[in-house]
Design an enzyme around this catalytic site. Structure first.
Site, PDB file in Angstrom:
ATOM      1  N   ASN A   1     -32.345  -7.707  32.989  1.00 12.92           N
ATOM      2  CA  ASN A   1     -33.679  -7.223  32.619  1.00 12.92           C
ATOM      3  C   ASN A   1     -34.503  -8.320  31.970  1.00 12.92           C
ATOM      4  O   ASN A   1     -33.982  -9.153  31.230  1.00 12.92           O
ATOM      5  CB  ASN A   1     -33.566  -6.025  31.683  1.00 12.92           C
ATOM      6  CG  ASN A   1     -32.943  -4.830  32.375  1.00 12.92           C
ATOM      7  OD1 ASN A   1     -32.828  -4.837  33.595  1.00 12.92           O
ATOM      8  ND2 ASN A   1     -32.544  -3.835  31.622  1.00 12.92           N
ATOM      9  N   VAL A   2     -35.790  -8.243  32.220  1.00 16.13           N
ATOM     10  CA  VAL A   2     -36.712  -9.215  31.620  1.00 16.13           C
ATOM     11  C   VAL A   2     -37.369  -8.608  30.384  1.00 16.13           C
ATOM     12  O   VAL A   2     -38.161  -9.264  29.721  1.00 16.13           O
ATOM     13  CB  VAL A   2     -37.757  -9.687  32.652  1.00 16.13           C
ATOM     14  CG1 VAL A   2     -37.066 -10.458  33.773  1.00 16.13           C
ATOM     15  CG2 VAL A   2     -38.556  -8.522  33.221  1.00 16.13           C
ATOM     16  N   ASP A   3     -37.078  -7.338  30.086  1.00 12.12           N
ATOM     17  CA  ASP A   3     -37.641  -6.731  28.874  1.00 12.12           C
ATOM     18  C   ASP A   3     -36.828  -7.163  27.648  1.00 12.12           C
ATOM     19  O   ASP A   3     -35.781  -7.805  27.773  1.00 12.12           O
ATOM     20  CB  ASP A   3     -37.701  -5.193  29.014  1.00 12.12           C
ATOM     21  CG  ASP A   3     -36.325  -4.535  29.041  1.00 12.12           C
ATOM     22  OD1 ASP A   3     -35.496  -4.818  28.152  1.00 12.12           O
ATOM     23  OD2 ASP A   3     -36.056  -3.716  29.954  1.00 12.12           O
TER      24      ASP A   3
ATOM     25  N   HIS B   1     -32.189 -13.360  34.267  1.00 14.04           N
ATOM     26  CA  HIS B   1     -33.383 -13.386  35.127  1.00 14.04           C
ATOM     27  C   HIS B   1     -34.655 -13.667  34.331  1.00 14.04           C
ATOM     28  O   HIS B   1     -35.753 -13.378  34.805  1.00 14.04           O
ATOM     29  CB  HIS B   1     -33.520 -12.060  35.896  1.00 14.04           C
ATOM     30  CG  HIS B   1     -32.496 -11.889  36.976  1.00 14.04           C
ATOM     31  ND1 HIS B   1     -32.198 -10.676  37.565  1.00 14.04           N
ATOM     32  CD2 HIS B   1     -31.678 -12.790  37.585  1.00 14.04           C
ATOM     33  CE1 HIS B   1     -31.254 -10.840  38.476  1.00 14.04           C
ATOM     34  NE2 HIS B   1     -30.914 -12.100  38.503  1.00 14.04           N
TER      35      HIS B   1
ATOM     36  N   GLY C   1     -26.463   0.640  34.853  1.00 18.81           N
ATOM     37  CA  GLY C   1     -27.803   0.694  35.445  1.00 18.81           C
ATOM     38  C   GLY C   1     -28.178  -0.454  36.349  1.00 18.81           C
ATOM     39  O   GLY C   1     -29.306  -0.926  36.301  1.00 18.81           O
ATOM     40  N   THR C   2     -27.249  -0.867  37.172  1.00 19.88           N
ATOM     41  CA  THR C   2     -27.605  -1.904  38.148  1.00 19.88           C
ATOM     42  C   THR C   2     -27.156  -1.462  39.532  1.00 19.88           C
ATOM     43  O   THR C   2     -26.080  -0.894  39.695  1.00 19.88           O
ATOM     44  CB  THR C   2     -26.997  -3.282  37.779  1.00 19.88           C
ATOM     45  OG1 THR C   2     -27.246  -4.187  38.857  1.00 19.88           O
ATOM     46  CG2 THR C   2     -25.514  -3.237  37.489  1.00 19.88           C
TER      47      THR C   2
HETATM   48  P1  NAD Z   1     -32.265  -1.974  40.458  1.00 19.51           P
HETATM   49  O1  NAD Z   1     -33.649  -1.432  40.323  1.00 19.51           O
HETATM   50  O2  NAD Z   1     -31.884  -2.638  41.720  1.00 19.51           O
HETATM   51  O3  NAD Z   1     -31.230  -0.784  40.242  1.00 19.51           O
HETATM   52  C1  NAD Z   1     -31.325   0.083  39.143  1.00 19.51           C
HETATM   53  C2  NAD Z   1     -30.106   0.937  39.104  1.00 19.51           C
HETATM   54  O4  NAD Z   1     -30.178   1.728  37.930  1.00 19.51           O
HETATM   55  C3  NAD Z   1     -29.984   1.888  40.293  1.00 19.51           C
HETATM   56  O5  NAD Z   1     -28.656   1.841  40.773  1.00 19.51           O
HETATM   57  C4  NAD Z   1     -30.272   3.251  39.681  1.00 19.51           C
HETATM   58  O6  NAD Z   1     -29.519   4.267  40.299  1.00 19.51           O
HETATM   59  C5  NAD Z   1     -29.815   3.048  38.256  1.00 19.51           C
HETATM   60  N1  NAD Z   1     -30.450   3.947  37.287  1.00 19.51           N
HETATM   61  C6  NAD Z   1     -31.645   4.594  37.370  1.00 19.51           C
HETATM   62  N2  NAD Z   1     -31.870   5.340  36.288  1.00 19.51           N
HETATM   63  C7  NAD Z   1     -30.795   5.167  35.475  1.00 19.51           C
HETATM   64  C8  NAD Z   1     -30.431   5.691  34.202  1.00 19.51           C
HETATM   65  N3  NAD Z   1     -31.213   6.534  33.528  1.00 19.51           N
HETATM   66  N4  NAD Z   1     -29.240   5.305  33.674  1.00 19.51           N
HETATM   67  C9  NAD Z   1     -28.410   4.455  34.329  1.00 19.51           C
HETATM   68  N5  NAD Z   1     -28.704   3.942  35.541  1.00 19.51           N
HETATM   69  C10 NAD Z   1     -29.886   4.283  36.111  1.00 19.51           C
HETATM   70  O7  NAD Z   1     -32.018  -2.869  39.186  1.00 19.51           O
HETATM   71  P2  NAD Z   1     -31.123  -4.148  39.009  1.00 19.51           P
HETATM   72  O8  NAD Z   1     -29.798  -3.985  39.649  1.00 19.51           O
HETATM   73  O9  NAD Z   1     -31.239  -4.543  37.572  1.00 19.51           O
HETATM   74  O10 NAD Z   1     -31.973  -5.154  39.926  1.00 19.51           O
HETATM   75  C11 NAD Z   1     -32.132  -6.334  39.592  1.00 19.51           C
HETATM   76  C12 NAD Z   1     -33.582  -6.758  39.256  1.00 19.51           C
HETATM   77  O11 NAD Z   1     -34.473  -5.789  38.714  1.00 19.51           O
HETATM   78  C13 NAD Z   1     -33.438  -7.751  38.155  1.00 19.51           C
HETATM   79  O12 NAD Z   1     -33.859  -8.967  38.654  1.00 19.51           O
HETATM   80  C14 NAD Z   1     -34.365  -7.318  37.030  1.00 19.51           C
HETATM   81  O13 NAD Z   1     -35.012  -8.436  36.482  1.00 19.51           O
HETATM   82  C15 NAD Z   1     -35.320  -6.426  37.708  1.00 19.51           C
HETATM   83  N6  NAD Z   1     -35.999  -5.386  36.878  1.00 19.51           N
HETATM   84  C16 NAD Z   1     -35.997  -5.423  35.501  1.00 19.51           C
HETATM   85  C17 NAD Z   1     -36.632  -4.419  34.770  1.00 19.51           C
HETATM   86  C18 NAD Z   1     -36.632  -4.502  33.262  1.00 19.51           C
HETATM   87  O14 NAD Z   1     -36.584  -5.592  32.704  1.00 19.51           O
HETATM   88  N7  NAD Z   1     -36.670  -3.363  32.567  1.00 19.51           N
HETATM   89  C19 NAD Z   1     -37.259  -3.378  35.435  1.00 19.51           C
HETATM   90  C20 NAD Z   1     -37.257  -3.375  36.853  1.00 19.51           C
HETATM   91  C21 NAD Z   1     -36.604  -4.386  37.538  1.00 19.51           C
END
Ligand code: NAD
Length: 226
Positions: A86-88, A103, A169-170
């Protein structure tokens, strides 16, 4: 006990930050190449800056949730390292002291030419024409597709050394991080928390559901363990 936690966008979903993939995901209907690549920034910097300014604004309004807070609380009795895609900054704001942002970090801008020249943005937007100390355009300090993932050696070491390994959560679709989970060979417990998975990785226990439901329970169990 050494605990290593690997998080993705899903841990911040219950703080109101959309994930990339899955229902309501940021990438639904958008091609990543149009927003998260160096080529996209060269072609249409205004569009790319607007996307990241919008997301930085959302992060500023968001609060750490019960899952971020529970992970920080395990630090009392145990040695905890958080590796996050996460970038947050919600892990830090919850109180975690060792967080590796593989990231990058949306709260920081950097020179377009020199990744080491950084400027804290806090809640400010990056505007076209905002310059780094070297005179080049500022851009978000995030890792775009095609750019080098950070802290690889350090992250792999923390995963290999972990006595317990928690993945939250990935979607495990972004490489090389998706492959790192197979390096937790020392861990006596390997748990993955997500509402949906194509397949549970071998050797992991899958707790199906949301981070805020499962993480506090796992954290409480591990806090009591020696
Ligand atoms: P992704 O979006 O590919 O997958 C998110 C996963 O989280 C999914 O499998 C989903 O089912 C699951 N999920 C959804 N709600 C959930 C919950 N309440 N509890 C637990 N799991 C839950 O995300 P990723 O695998 O982190 O993808 C990688 C990229 O997304 C990274 O490069 C990251 O930088 C970026 N990203 C970051 C943020 C952030 O910083 N908050 C937000 C969006 C994307």
């Amino acid at each position: 006990m050494k605990i290593t936690v690997l998080t993705g966008a899903g841990i911040s979903a219950e703080s109101g930050l959309p994930t990339f993939r899955g229902a309501g995901g940021l990438w639904n209907g958008i091609r990543a190449e149009t927003l998260a690549t160096p080529e996209a920034f060269a072609e249409d910097p205004h569009r790319v800056l607007a996307f990241y300014n919008f997301r930085r604004g959302m992060v500023c309004k968001a609060e750490p949730n019960a899952a971020h807070i529970a992970i920080a609380a395990v630090e009392g009795p145990h040695q905890v390292t958080v590796i996050t895609q996460n970038v947050d900054n919600l892990h830090e704001r919850a109180g975690s002291s060792k967080v590796l942002h593989v990231h990058g970090d949306i709260m920081t801008a950097r020179s377009s030419h020199d990744p080491s020249l950084k400027v804290a943005m806090d809640d400010r937007d990056i505007e076209w024409g905002d310059l780094a100390p070297d005179g080049s355009q500022l851009r978000p300090d995030v890792v775009w597709f095609g750019e080098a993932v950070r802290h690889i050696d350090d992250s792999l070491q923390h995963i290999r050394d972990a006595d317990r390994f928690l993945v939250i959560g990935t979607s495990l679709q972004v490489w090389p991080v998706a492959d790192w989970i197979h390096h937790a060979t020392n861990a006596s417990a390997r748990i993955i928390i997500a509402p949906d998975l194509n397949q549970c990785p071998p050797g992991f226990e899958w707790l199906q559901g949301k981070a805020c439901d499962h993480v506090p329970r796992v954290a409480e169990r591990w806090t009591r363990a020696s």
